[in-house]
Write an enzyme that holds these catalytic residues in place. Structure first.
Site, PDB file in Angstrom:
ATOM      1  N   HIS A 100       2.860  18.046  -2.841  1.00  9.78           N
ATOM      2  CA  HIS A 100       2.391  17.608  -4.215  1.00  9.78           C
ATOM      3  C   HIS A 100       2.137  19.101  -5.292  1.00  9.78           C
ATOM      4  CE1 HIS A 100      -0.526  14.831  -2.035  1.00  9.78           C
ATOM      5  NE2 HIS A 100       0.309  14.118  -2.633  1.00  9.78           N
ATOM      6  N   LYS A 155      -8.113   2.775  -0.350  1.00  7.82           N
ATOM      7  CA  LYS A 155      -8.233   3.461   0.874  1.00  7.82           C
ATOM      8  C   LYS A 155      -9.738   4.187   0.933  1.00  7.82           C
ATOM      9  CE  LYS A 155      -3.622   4.739  -0.334  1.00  7.82           C
ATOM     10  NZ  LYS A 155      -2.939   5.894  -0.903  1.00  7.82           N
ATOM     11  N   ARG A 197      10.040  11.193  -2.343  1.00  4.28           N
ATOM     12  CA  ARG A 197      10.127  11.807  -0.905  1.00  4.28           C
ATOM     13  C   ARG A 197      11.330  11.212  -0.297  1.00  4.28           C
ATOM     14  NH1 ARG A 197       4.373  11.096   1.733  1.00  4.28           N
ATOM     15  NH2 ARG A 197       4.817   9.175   0.805  1.00  4.28           N
ATOM     16  N   SER A 207      -0.380  13.145   2.820  1.00  4.33           N
ATOM     17  CA  SER A 207      -1.878  13.668   2.811  1.00  4.33           C
ATOM     18  C   SER A 207      -2.452  12.792   4.204  1.00  4.33           C
ATOM     19  CB  SER A 207      -2.711  12.846   1.842  1.00  4.33           C
ATOM     20  OG  SER A 207      -2.292  13.681   0.632  1.00  4.33           O
TER      21      SER A 207
HETATM   22  O1  PNS Z   1      -0.872   8.985  -4.455  1.00  2.93           O
HETATM   23  P1  PNS Z   1      -0.896   7.794  -4.629  1.00  2.93           P
HETATM   24  O2  PNS Z   1      -2.046   6.900  -3.949  1.00  2.93           O
HETATM   25  O3  PNS Z   1       0.511   6.936  -4.218  1.00  2.93           O
HETATM   26  O4  PNS Z   1      -1.056   7.217  -6.127  1.00  2.93           O
HETATM   27  C1  PNS Z   1      -1.177   6.063  -6.578  1.00  2.93           C
HETATM   28  C2  PNS Z   1      -1.587   5.892  -7.992  1.00  2.93           C
HETATM   29  C3  PNS Z   1      -2.700   6.604  -8.303  1.00  2.93           C
HETATM   30  C4  PNS Z   1      -0.255   6.507  -9.013  1.00  2.93           C
HETATM   31  C5  PNS Z   1      -1.644   4.563  -8.331  1.00  2.93           C
HETATM   32  O5  PNS Z   1      -2.196   3.692  -7.242  1.00  2.93           O
HETATM   33  C6  PNS Z   1      -2.335   4.087  -9.743  1.00  2.93           C
HETATM   34  O6  PNS Z   1      -1.638   4.226 -10.764  1.00  2.93           O
HETATM   35  N1  PNS Z   1      -3.479   3.661  -9.728  1.00  2.93           N
HETATM   36  C7  PNS Z   1      -4.278   3.367 -10.974  1.00  2.93           C
HETATM   37  C8  PNS Z   1      -4.352   1.924 -11.216  1.00  2.93           C
HETATM   38  C9  PNS Z   1      -3.053   1.240 -11.980  1.00  2.93           C
HETATM   39  O7  PNS Z   1      -2.757   1.654 -12.770  1.00  2.93           O
HETATM   40  N2  PNS Z   1      -2.452   0.403 -11.084  1.00  2.93           N
HETATM   41  C10 PNS Z   1      -1.339  -0.391 -11.390  1.00  2.93           C
HETATM   42  C11 PNS Z   1      -0.205  -0.301 -12.058  1.00  2.93           C
HETATM   43  S1  PNS Z   1       1.224  -0.852 -11.427  1.00  2.93           S
END
Ligand code: PNS
Length: 162
Positions: free
Chosen positions: A17, A41, A90, A128
């Site tokens: 990150h 989660k 990745r 993570s």
């Molecule tokens: O590190 P991660 O868990 O892969 O990140 C995922 C993240 C935070 C980018 C994604 O879950 C997110 O954007 N969540 C906010 C809610 C949202 O906008 N969801 C739907 C869009 S399709």
């Protein structure tokens, strides 16, 4: 001003990150690191703890601002004046999910672009969850996370055990 947002769970932030943050920091006038509060989660660290850890290790990156957020990413991006979403890729296994996320965001917010930075090869296997698992079994995580983050992980795991 070119503002981008780099969203994620960051539970906790890894060197992978951090590498993305440093590279995006070079590209944009301002980079907002957005820590997701509510996730399906159960996080090891609270959003506040995750924000604090990121602020600490990014203290020398003057164009970085760290926030936590709830709700839709595109809403937070708009509130923050960000026109670009940065995500790290990745491996091919990330691709389906990332494409789904970026295409959905594009439909609901056509003016916001998602760009992908390929994760440094050195960290292409890193997540993570893997870091937490190694730490849980008392393995060495010094290659994977910042020294201060490693201390926080160990403290948290010890507290959970007691
Ligand atoms: O590190 P991660 O868990 O892969 O990140 C995922 C993240 C935070 C980018 C994604 O879950 C997110 O954007 N969540 C906010 C809610 C949202 O906008 N969801 C739907 C869009 S399709």
């Amino acid at each position: 001003m070119n503002v981008a947002i780099y969203p994620g769970s960051f539970d906790p932030i890894t060197n992978g990150h951090l590498d993305i943050i440093k590279r995006a920091h070079r590209i944009f006038d301002k980079l907002i690191v957005g820590v997701l509060i509510n996730s399906s989660k159960t996080p090891l660290f609270s959003a506040q703890e995750r924000v604090k850890m990121i602020q600490n290790i990014c203290k020398d990156l003057k164009k970085v601002e760290v926030i936590s957020f709830n709700g839709l990413l595109i809403d937070v991006a708009a509130q923050q004046g960000a026109t670009v979403i940065v995500r790290g890729l990745r491996a091919i296994t990330d691709f389906d999910y990332e494409l789904q996320l970026s295409q959905t965001n594009k439909v609901i917010a056509p003016d916001i672009e998602t760009i992908f930075l390929n994760t440094n090869l050195k960290y292409s296997y890193l997540s993570s969850s893997i870091v937490k698992e190694i730490a849980f079994y008392n393995g060495d995580i010094s290659e994977f996370v910042d020294e201060d983050v490693a201390k926080e992980i160990k403290k948290k795991i010890a507290a959970k055990r007691s």
